[in-house]
Design an enzyme around this catalytic site. Structure first.
Site, short mmCIF file in Angstrom:
data_model
loop_
_atom_site.label_atom_id
_atom_site.label_comp_id
_atom_site.label_asym_id
_atom_site.label_seq_id
_atom_site.Cartn_x
_atom_site.Cartn_y
_atom_site.Cartn_z
N SER A 1 30.18 5.12 56.17
CA SER A 1 30.11 4.55 54.82
C SER A 1 28.64 4.41 54.43
CB SER A 1 30.83 3.21 54.78
OG SER A 1 30.97 2.78 53.44
N ASN A 2 28.39 3.66 53.38
CA ASN A 2 27.02 3.45 52.92
C ASN A 2 26.88 2.04 52.35
OD1 ASN A 2 27.39 3.45 49.90
ND2 ASN A 2 28.25 5.46 50.40
#
Lengths: 228, 228
Positions: free
Chosen positions: A38-39
């Site tokens: 993810s980020n």
């Protein structure tokens, strides 16, 4: 008095009668049943845009990746995880939306396959490789659709921000792009404030350090000006 | 009355005079300035253990990966992101702790290098590869340290739970391991409930479906029994 003001907004809001679809937050790309890529997107910019658009009379659909934010008032939220789910939810709005604002930080790549069981650590194997394949480009797909709405993209860069953003505007056939420098930790991801530059084919507009709520109104004013 | 009860706990709590160090939550392993690999651990089990241990009179240090949970009362929290940071924080407690409970879902692998700038998507390149290297094994490192405390590990498995957990207990030289099946979505990650089996060298104890708060007390009772 507040009620009267609200009523006034609904009657003569800048976006009354318009359906605005906004993507927000990160995407989560599964590696196996427990791990993912993810980020650091918090979703705050997209949620601020959704709230501001609703306040200005728009019907708002918020397509959101995993965040901890409450759904803004008078906004319909569709919760998704992966980029593929976000694309599918966005395509379902084609023909139904006037404006598409893609503020989500979509993962460019996802694991090429999702392991059915948790991948076990193997003794002696000091390295592991994750093969990734390119995710669909959501904002470009919408911008290049025959029934395209007015399409706004975002560019989060850490270097040569203007150059990358203008190239992205042209290549993806966007109407507008909001570019910010995420290497500055006082703004952008997870901050309540932001600074950015808005680019369109014929011009640009600098938005200096301000709250994401104020920036949302500035972005909407720019969109309104382009649509008129 | 509540105050009296609390005072009683402090005076004659099961863990009065003991220092318990608990790891909790996921770890985040950076790929570049915006992207990371993580897992779905909510941290709820570790936070419930920290609260229960504090309620029973222990001095508690909670070494936590990124979660959205508030710090439990009377608990000292140290916030970390990566497995390497969590190991460093844990090693700093060596010689100072009586019990180490490793409930964190530590990433087994991390990217072999962290890109300084956001990795750009390259047109035409449909695939990407992330090279990972093995992370340090925090609970095994603590369990095999000359000044080791009583060491409790966790095993989150999706298949053959008992077999994997008992092998892990022996291989890592743990005193106790709490094993649960994360393929059951009613329990485990992000749920408020859990079901598990506790294994130690000479026995095991089944914990049927219950709240994580109740499970925390059951785990602490098992530790107390082994220490006596």
């Amino acid at each position: 008095q507040i009620l009267e003001l609200s009523a006034a907004y609904f009657e003569e809001g800048a976006f009354t009668g318009k359906h605005i679809v906004i993507t927000a937050g990160p995407t989560q790309e599964a590696i196996d049943p427990v791990r993912y890529i993810s980020n650091h997107s918090s979703g705050k910019m997209g949620y601020a845009l959704a709230q501001a658009a609703a306040n200005q009379g728009a019907r708002v659909t918020l397509i959101s990746g995993p965040t901890n934010l409450p759904c803004p008032e008078r906004v319909e939220r569709i919760q998704v995880k992966s980029a593929e789910q976000m694309l599918e939810a966005s395509l379902q709005q084609i023909g139904e939306m006037d404006i598409f604002i893609a503020s989500a930080a979509v993962a460019d790549y996802r694991p090429s396959e999702i392991a059915e069981h948790k991948i076990k650590k193997v003794d002696g194997e000091e390295q592991m490789i994750i093969k990734l394949v390119k995710n669909p480009d959501i904002v470009a797909t919408i911008a290049q659709h025959p029934e395209r709405p007015f399409t706004v993209g975002f560019a989060a860069e850490t270097q040569e921000v203007a150059q990358y953003a203008q190239a992205k505007l042209a290549r993806k056939k966007l109407d507008m792009i909001v570019a910010n420098d995420v290497s500055n930790t006082n703004i952008g991801f997870n901050s309540d404030n932001n600074a950015a530059t808005i680019f369109w084919a014929q011009g640009s507009h600098d938005l200096d350090f301000m709250s994401k709520s104020n920036m949302a109104n500035e972005i909407l004013a720019c969109i309104k000006a382009q649509l008129s």
